[in-house]
Enzyme design. Structure first.
Site, PDB file in Angstrom:
ATOM      1  N   HIS A 122       0.808  -1.223   0.000  1.00  0.00           N
ATOM      2  CA  HIS A 122       0.000   0.000   0.000  1.00  0.00           C
ATOM      3  C   HIS A 122       0.833   1.260   0.000  1.00  0.00           C
ATOM      4  CE1 HIS A 122      -3.472  -2.583   1.759  1.00  0.00           C
ATOM      5  NE2 HIS A 122      -3.323  -2.746   0.455  1.00  0.00           N
ATOM      6  N   CYS A 151       3.981  22.027  -3.628  1.00  0.00           N
ATOM      7  CA  CYS A 151       5.305  22.016  -4.277  1.00  0.00           C
ATOM      8  C   CYS A 151       5.704  23.455  -4.601  1.00  0.00           C
ATOM      9  CB  CYS A 151       5.180  21.200  -5.567  1.00  0.00           C
ATOM     10  SG  CYS A 151       6.657  21.140  -6.580  1.00  0.00           S
TER      11      CYS A 151
HETATM   12  N1  APR Z   1      -0.461  -8.693  17.528  1.00  0.00           N
HETATM   13  C1  APR Z   1      -1.228  -9.473  16.724  1.00  0.00           C
HETATM   14  N2  APR Z   1      -2.368  -9.042  16.125  1.00  0.00           N
HETATM   15  C2  APR Z   1      -2.713  -7.752  16.364  1.00  0.00           C
HETATM   16  C3  APR Z   1      -1.971  -6.882  17.191  1.00  0.00           C
HETATM   17  C4  APR Z   1      -0.806  -7.415  17.793  1.00  0.00           C
HETATM   18  N3  APR Z   1      -0.016  -6.668  18.593  1.00  0.00           N
HETATM   19  N4  APR Z   1      -2.601  -5.669  17.212  1.00  0.00           N
HETATM   20  C5  APR Z   1      -3.684  -5.785  16.426  1.00  0.00           C
HETATM   21  N5  APR Z   1      -3.757  -7.028  15.911  1.00  0.00           N
HETATM   22  C6  APR Z   1      -4.705  -7.558  14.947  1.00  0.00           C
HETATM   23  C7  APR Z   1      -6.122  -7.100  15.111  1.00  0.00           C
HETATM   24  O1  APR Z   1      -6.831  -8.037  15.916  1.00  0.00           O
HETATM   25  C8  APR Z   1      -6.627  -7.127  13.672  1.00  0.00           C
HETATM   26  O2  APR Z   1      -7.202  -8.376  13.330  1.00  0.00           O
HETATM   27  O3  APR Z   1      -4.265  -7.053  13.707  1.00  0.00           O
HETATM   28  C9  APR Z   1      -5.374  -6.931  12.829  1.00  0.00           C
HETATM   29  C10 APR Z   1      -5.307  -5.566  12.186  1.00  0.00           C
HETATM   30  O4  APR Z   1      -6.316  -5.544  11.199  1.00  0.00           O
HETATM   31  P1  APR Z   1      -6.661  -4.175  10.475  1.00  0.00           P
HETATM   32  O5  APR Z   1      -6.790  -3.097  11.478  1.00  0.00           O
HETATM   33  O6  APR Z   1      -7.787  -4.464   9.534  1.00  0.00           O
HETATM   34  O7  APR Z   1      -5.342  -3.829   9.634  1.00  0.00           O
HETATM   35  P2  APR Z   1      -4.916  -4.440   8.251  1.00  0.00           P
HETATM   36  O8  APR Z   1      -5.298  -5.883   8.134  1.00  0.00           O
HETATM   37  O9  APR Z   1      -3.488  -4.111   8.062  1.00  0.00           O
HETATM   38  O10 APR Z   1      -5.788  -3.563   7.224  1.00  0.00           O
HETATM   39  C11 APR Z   1      -5.509  -3.744   5.859  1.00  0.00           C
HETATM   40  O11 APR Z   1      -6.951  -1.864   5.402  1.00  0.00           O
HETATM   41  O12 APR Z   1      -7.702   0.315   5.634  1.00  0.00           O
HETATM   42  C12 APR Z   1      -6.866  -0.512   4.945  1.00  0.00           C
HETATM   43  O13 APR Z   1      -4.994   0.271   3.834  1.00  0.00           O
HETATM   44  C13 APR Z   1      -5.441  -0.091   5.097  1.00  0.00           C
HETATM   45  O14 APR Z   1      -3.472  -1.473   4.933  1.00  0.00           O
HETATM   46  C14 APR Z   1      -4.734  -1.345   5.574  1.00  0.00           C
HETATM   47  C15 APR Z   1      -5.687  -2.431   5.153  1.00  0.00           C
END
Ligand code: APR
Length: 241
Positions: A122, A151
């Protein structure tokens, strides 16, 4: 063997480890995730955050986009440091056991921890460019801006991040698919696996050792050889290298 012993064995016996991560890898560095228990998307805003982080909102409400982006994405990252999860992955790469970190995060913490082959699905807040003349800018040009970053030519400086409605970078996709396809061990951590096409890349793994380390359940848990419900930093921090 318990889950940690199994993970240790998997890592000891693997030579082409790939890590696939998300916002949950950076929560132990103090950066909120999106959908986790106190994630960014659970806070109240005038618009739905996934609307704000879209191309059409960026183009149509540029000032409100940068207000949210500065406050909720850039500022929390400025003082964040890599945690034990980032550092352990960098060490595994140094040992020649890990071939790639694939991340959905845009905070640059894997590179800050020393990881070299980081595939940023991303994009990154650290790469910015003028939409008019293409001049490249560091994060400072955005984080120090008052309102819309401009800019010297007058154009808008935008982050090189993939907004909703925008495609992922073709080269990053190719390298991601190759790395996963070639992996003997695929460790997935700190991601809800709810955003596509990112989550779909896991289907290119054809090994028998998919590991999911996440606080919440994910849709890939049933396909995993090992699932650990826990903090990715704590879990990786217990691995003997
Ligand atoms: N250790 C393990 N798991 C964790 C921890 C931790 N310390 N902290 C949070 N989590 C888990 C949460 O339970 C959740 O399931 O990590 C996950 C994070 O999920 P999201 O918040 O959905 O993040 P992500 O999967 O990276 O989102 C993907 O969504 O909005 C878009 O572009 C944005 O890159 C992002 C994409």
């Amino acid at each position: 063997m318990n889950a940690m012993q199994t993970l240790q064995q998997y890592i000891d016996e693997s030579k082409r480890i790939v890590f696939f991560g998300g916002a949950g890898v950076s929560t132990e560095s103090g950066i909120k995730d999106f959908r986790g228990v106190d994630g960014l998307y659970h806070l109240k805003y005038k618009y739905n955050p996934e609307t704000i982080l879209s191309r059409s909102f960026f183009l149509g409400h540029t000032d409100e986009f940068f207000e949210f982006y500065q406050d909720k994405i850039v500022q929390p990252t400025l003082n964040a440091a890599p945690n034990i999860a980032h550092k352990t992955l960098a060490k595994l790469e140094d040992m020649g056991k890990l071939t790639a970190v694939i991340t959905q995060n845009i905070d640059g913490l894997h590179q800050m921890a020393g990881s070299r082959n980081v595939l940023e699905l991303h994009g990154s807040i650290h790469r910015n460019y003028c939409m008019n003349c293409g001049e490249k800018y560091s994060l400072d040009a955005v984080s120090n801006a008052d309102g819309i970053p401009r800019c010297h030519c007058g154009g808008i400086i935008r982050p090189d991040v993939v907004l909703y409605e925008e495609p992922l970078d073709d080269v990053v996709i190719t390298k991601t698919v190759q790395a996963i396809n070639n992996a003997d061990l695929l460790i997935v951590g700190g991601t809800s696996l709810t955003v596509y096409p990112a989550a779909g890349f896991l289907d290119f793994y054809n090994g028998s050792k998919l590991v999911v380390i996440n606080l919440d359940n994910t849709s890939y848990d049933s396909k995993a050889a090992l699932t650990i419900s826990g903090k990715i930093g704590e879990v990786l921090g217990h691995i003997q290298l």
